[in-house]
Design an enzyme around this catalytic site. Structure first.
Site, short mmCIF file in Angstrom:
data_model
loop_
_atom_site.label_atom_id
_atom_site.label_comp_id
_atom_site.label_asym_id
_atom_site.label_seq_id
_atom_site.Cartn_x
_atom_site.Cartn_y
_atom_site.Cartn_z
N ASN A 14 -1.17 3.68 3.75
CA ASN A 14 -2.06 4.63 4.41
C ASN A 14 -3.47 4.05 4.50
O ASN A 14 -3.90 3.29 3.65
CB ASN A 14 -2.05 5.99 3.71
CG ASN A 14 -2.47 5.98 2.26
OD1 ASN A 14 -2.05 5.13 1.49
ND2 ASN A 14 -3.31 6.93 1.88
N GLU B 167 4.01 5.30 6.63
CA GLU B 167 5.22 5.18 7.43
C GLU B 167 4.88 4.75 8.86
O GLU B 167 5.57 3.90 9.42
CB GLU B 167 5.98 6.53 7.47
CG GLU B 167 6.43 7.02 6.11
CD GLU B 167 5.39 7.88 5.39
OE1 GLU B 167 5.80 8.63 4.49
OE2 GLU B 167 4.18 7.82 5.72
N CYS C 281 5.25 13.08 6.03
CA CYS C 281 4.70 14.26 6.71
C CYS C 281 5.55 14.55 7.95
O CYS C 281 6.39 13.74 8.35
CB CYS C 281 3.24 14.03 7.09
SG CYS C 281 2.99 12.87 8.45
#
Length: 137
Positions: A41, A54, A85
């Site tokens: 991230n 991701e 998410c």
């Protein structure tokens, strides 16, 4: 067990740029051809303009010429395995079949494995667009 994917995700997790939340996430994707692609991230002071781990791994996979996911691992230092998410679930579904396993792990060794279908039931896919006319109002 995707031990090599968990290890790759954990290694890249430590590179995450998370100065605002302190929540570092790493992801590793094994493409159908066997290559592993990673992402972490990357936050931005202008929330929510950051990038999920991701999404970063998927971008790395596509940039390397792979387009199909065989397996996914995601890791964070959390009290329980953290699922992708909603947006990343849809991104994973774009490149992975319903049966593809997603292993979520914690830094202290907990694991939970689910399929893409379990993470995103009723997923939206290109089949819904069969009657769409490009350029139509």
């Amino acid at each position: 067990m995707p031990d090599d994917l968990i290890a790759a995700a954990d290694e890249v997790r430590r590179m995450a740029y998370a100065p605002y939340s302190g929540f570092q996430v790493g992801a590793a994707i094994r493409a159908e051809g066997g290559r592993v692609h990673v992402g972490c991230n990357v936050e931005n002071v202008a929330y929510p303009e950051g990038t999920c781990a991701e999404a970063g791994a998927i971008a790395a996979m596509v940039a390397a010429g792979d387009t199909r996911i065989a397996e996914v691992a995601v890791i964070a230092d959390a009290p329980a395995p953290v699922p992708p998410c909603g947006g990343c679930r849809q991104k994973l579904a774009e490149f992975a079949g319903s049966e593809v396993r997603v292993t979520m792990a914690t830094a202290d060794g907990q694991r939970l494995t689910m399929t893409v279908a379990e993470l995103l039931p009723g997923r939206f896919d290109a089949g819904y667009m069969n009657r769409a006319t490009p350029g139509a109002p």
